[in-house]
Design a protein around this motif. Structure first.
Motif, short mmCIF file in Angstrom:
data_model
loop_
_atom_site.label_atom_id
_atom_site.label_comp_id
_atom_site.label_asym_id
_atom_site.label_seq_id
_atom_site.Cartn_x
_atom_site.Cartn_y
_atom_site.Cartn_z
N PRO A 142 0.84 -1.21 0.00
CA PRO A 142 0.00 0.00 0.00
C PRO A 142 0.87 1.25 0.00
CG PRO A 142 -0.13 -1.13 2.12
CD PRO A 142 0.64 -2.02 1.20
N ILE A 143 0.39 2.33 -0.62
CA ILE A 143 1.19 3.56 -0.64
C ILE A 143 1.15 4.23 0.72
CG2 ILE A 143 -0.68 4.99 -1.63
CD1 ILE A 143 1.99 6.20 -3.21
N ILE A 144 0.02 4.06 1.42
CA ILE A 144 -0.07 4.60 2.79
C ILE A 144 -0.49 3.47 3.71
CG2 ILE A 144 -1.31 6.20 4.33
CD1 ILE A 144 -1.60 8.08 1.97
N SER A 145 0.24 3.34 4.80
CA SER A 145 -0.10 2.29 5.75
C SER A 145 -0.13 2.89 7.15
CB SER A 145 0.94 1.17 5.64
OG SER A 145 0.60 0.16 6.56
N VAL A 146 -1.33 2.88 7.74
CA VAL A 146 -1.53 3.46 9.07
C VAL A 146 -1.80 2.30 10.02
CG1 VAL A 146 -3.07 4.94 10.45
CG2 VAL A 146 -2.52 5.57 8.08
N LYS A 147 -0.98 2.21 11.09
CA LYS A 147 -1.15 1.09 12.02
C LYS A 147 -1.35 1.59 13.44
CE LYS A 147 0.73 -2.70 9.48
NZ LYS A 147 -0.10 -2.27 8.35
N PHE B 221 -7.31 15.52 25.10
CA PHE B 221 -8.38 14.99 24.25
C PHE B 221 -7.87 13.90 23.31
CE2 PHE B 221 -11.28 14.72 20.72
CZ PHE B 221 -12.51 14.71 21.38
N GLU B 222 -8.55 12.76 23.33
CA GLU B 222 -8.17 11.63 22.47
C GLU B 222 -8.88 11.75 21.13
OE1 GLU B 222 -8.98 8.23 25.31
OE2 GLU B 222 -7.81 7.24 23.72
N ALA B 223 -8.18 12.26 20.14
CA ALA B 223 -8.83 12.48 18.84
C ALA B 223 -8.79 11.24 17.96
CB ALA B 223 -8.17 13.66 18.13
N LEU B 224 -7.76 10.38 18.13
CA LEU B 224 -7.71 9.12 17.38
C LEU B 224 -7.44 7.99 18.37
CD1 LEU B 224 -5.56 10.08 14.23
CD2 LEU B 224 -8.05 9.87 14.36
N LYS B 225 -8.23 6.94 18.25
CA LYS B 225 -8.17 5.87 19.25
C LYS B 225 -7.77 4.53 18.64
CE LYS B 225 -11.80 8.21 21.84
NZ LYS B 225 -13.26 8.27 22.03
N GLY B 226 -6.73 4.54 17.81
CA GLY B 226 -6.27 3.27 17.24
C GLY B 226 -6.85 3.03 15.86
N THR C 28 -7.34 15.42 11.86
CA THR C 28 -6.23 14.94 12.70
C THR C 28 -5.49 13.82 11.97
OG1 THR C 28 -7.45 15.51 14.69
CG2 THR C 28 -5.65 13.93 14.94
N LEU C 29 -6.24 12.87 11.42
CA LEU C 29 -5.62 11.75 10.70
C LEU C 29 -4.80 12.25 9.52
CD1 LEU C 29 -5.32 8.72 10.02
CD2 LEU C 29 -7.54 8.83 8.89
N ILE C 30 -5.39 13.13 8.73
CA ILE C 30 -4.70 13.67 7.56
C ILE C 30 -3.45 14.44 7.97
CG2 ILE C 30 -4.91 15.44 5.75
CD1 ILE C 30 -7.75 14.53 5.32
N SER C 31 -3.59 15.24 9.02
CA SER C 31 -2.46 16.06 9.47
C SER C 31 -1.30 15.19 9.93
CB SER C 31 -2.89 16.99 10.61
OG SER C 31 -3.97 17.78 10.19
N ILE C 32 -1.59 14.06 10.53
CA ILE C 32 -0.52 13.16 10.95
C ILE C 32 0.16 12.53 9.74
CG2 ILE C 32 0.03 11.02 12.19
CD1 ILE C 32 -2.13 11.80 14.24
N VAL C 33 -0.64 12.10 8.77
CA VAL C 33 -0.05 11.49 7.57
C VAL C 33 0.84 12.52 6.85
CG1 VAL C 33 -0.49 10.34 5.37
CG2 VAL C 33 -1.98 9.87 7.32
N CYS C 34 0.42 13.78 6.87
CA CYS C 34 1.19 14.83 6.20
C CYS C 34 2.34 15.34 7.08
CB CYS C 34 0.28 16.00 5.83
SG CYS C 34 -0.94 15.56 4.60
N GLY C 35 2.47 14.84 8.27
CA GLY C 35 3.59 15.22 9.13
C GLY C 35 3.42 16.57 9.80
N SER D 31 0.58 10.19 18.69
CA SER D 31 0.89 9.81 20.07
C SER D 31 1.33 8.36 20.13
CB SER D 31 -0.33 10.01 20.96
OG SER D 31 -0.77 11.34 20.88
N GLY D 32 0.81 7.54 19.22
CA GLY D 32 1.19 6.13 19.16
C GLY D 32 0.88 5.58 17.79
N GLY D 33 1.51 4.43 17.48
CA GLY D 33 1.27 3.81 16.18
C GLY D 33 2.25 4.33 15.14
N THR D 34 2.10 3.82 13.91
CA THR D 34 3.02 4.24 12.85
C THR D 34 2.26 4.59 11.58
OG1 THR D 34 3.26 1.94 12.16
CG2 THR D 34 5.01 2.84 13.54
N VAL D 35 2.84 5.50 10.83
CA VAL D 35 2.30 5.84 9.51
C VAL D 35 3.44 5.79 8.51
CG1 VAL D 35 1.12 7.57 8.10
CG2 VAL D 35 0.56 7.38 10.54
#
Ligand SMILES: Nc1ncnc2c1ncn2[C@@H]1O[C@H](COP(=O)(O)OP(=O)(O)OP(=O)(O)O)[C@@H](O)[C@H]1O
Ligand SMILES: [Mg+2]
Length: 308
Positions: free
Chosen positions: A3-8, A18-23, A46-53, A58-62
């Motif tokens: 996959p070109i993008i892999s979010v785990k 505030f917990e904006a993403l929970k896994g 929030t998800l997009i902003s993390i992928v774009c750096g 807070s946890g996990g990998t992209v």
């Protein structure tokens, strides 16, 4: 192909707790168009902003194109074009410069022919020498799109690209999106409009409360989403559904006054005329009828309840 993008197992807790993403787990295939739907505050930006750096996880990998977005920020960011939800551009710069400079920021050689094509495709050519503050809101949004495309990204994020824009921009934008897809660009867009997802996406994801509740091929989802309900107000209450109507998807209200029929939004006409014919044959008559289609809100409510 990977996959070109892999979010785990991606999590994000903002500074205020505030917990904006929970896994969130999400793999995006090269060349696909993914629409992310979700109510306000779901966690899409929030998800997009993390992928774009732009925001730290807070946890996990992209991973983007095999690179980690935190450790290899410059490499991953250069692969991505982002059209942000919020308008943030230098108001005193011209359209031409804004878009051209953006290409330079990513270390790409100047390419006036490409910039011209992008501006023409987005109907911005006549405004190329205007300062941004001289443009309307919708035009500024076009500039953001042009900017995001200026460095020929492999992945394009469009965060609410059509919020508050007119029909023309929508049309131009979907035209550009289609061209990009033909070039193999992977596109992720967020929207509150189901018709947009329906029109353009290969897959649809639904986010709510920081979780990805659903991720499905659009065709499968549309079947689920496109349910309509027909309600018949009967002249005489019915004690029970007659067996002759067993073949139809019918529900009788408790007081026996209303018959409800569920059907899908495509290819439904035959089943409705058959139902009406069967009702007449069963000597059941109605004084009024109404239809309603499940809205995005209904779908969210249904999804949230289902998965809760
Ligand atoms: N910098 C921040 N600090 C604290 N909380 C934040 C911050 N940014 C976002 N949030 C919170 O995180 C949650 C998710 O926000 P996000 O912007 O990702 O939602 P969204 O799905 O993009 O919503 P919308 O459809 O309104 O754009 C919201 O409750 C928001 O208030
Ligand atoms: Mg948002």
């Amino acid at each position: 192909m990977p996959p070109i993008i892999s979010v785990k197992n991606l999590t994000k807790t903002y500074g205020n707790g505030f917990e904006a993403l929970k896994g969130v787990d999400l793999d995006i295939e090269r060349g696909e168009i993914l629409a992310l739907l979700g109510p306000n505050g779901a966690g899409k930006t929030t998800l997009i902003s993390i992928v774009c750096g732009i925001v730290n996880p807070s946890g996990g990998t992209v991973m983007v194109g095999g690179h980690n977005v935190v450790q290899d920020f410059r490499q991953t960011r250069a692969m991505i074009g982002l059209v942000p939800q919020e308008l943030t551009t230098d108001q005193f710069e011209t359209v031409w410069n804004t878009v051209s400079f953006s290409r330079g920021v990513f270390g790409k050689k100047a390419n006036p022919a490409l910039i011209e094509k992008i501006l023409r495709d987005l109907s911005l050519w006549t405004k190329k020498d205007n300062m941004l503050r001289e443009l309307s809101g919708g035009m500024k949004r076009r500039v953001l799109i042009a900017k995001a495309l200026s460095h020929e990204p492999e992945v394009l994020f469009l965060d609410e690209p059509t919020a508050g824009v007119d029909v023309n921009l929508r049309r131009d934008m979907w035209e550009v999106v289609k061209q990009l897809r033909e070039q193999g660009v992977t596109i992720i867009l967020t929207t509150h409009y189901i018709e947009e997802a329906e029109e353009i996406a290969d897959r649809v994801g639904v986010i709510n409360g920081g979780r990805l509740l659903l991720l499905e091929e659009k065709a499968a989802l549309m079947k689920q989403l496109g349910r309509k309900q027909l309600t018949l107000d009967l002249t005489e209450p019915l004690a029970a559904l007659p067996p002759s109507l067993g073949a139809f998807d019918l529900t009788l209200s408790e007081d026996g006054q209303k018959l409800m029929h569920e059907y899908s939004h495509n290819g439904s006409q035959d089943s409705i005329s058959a139902l009406l014919a069967a009702l007449t044959a069963a000597d059941i008559h109605f004084k009024d009828l109404s239809t309603r289609q499940s809205s995005l809100e209904d779908i969210f409510v249904a999804l949230v309840e289902e998965k809760a």
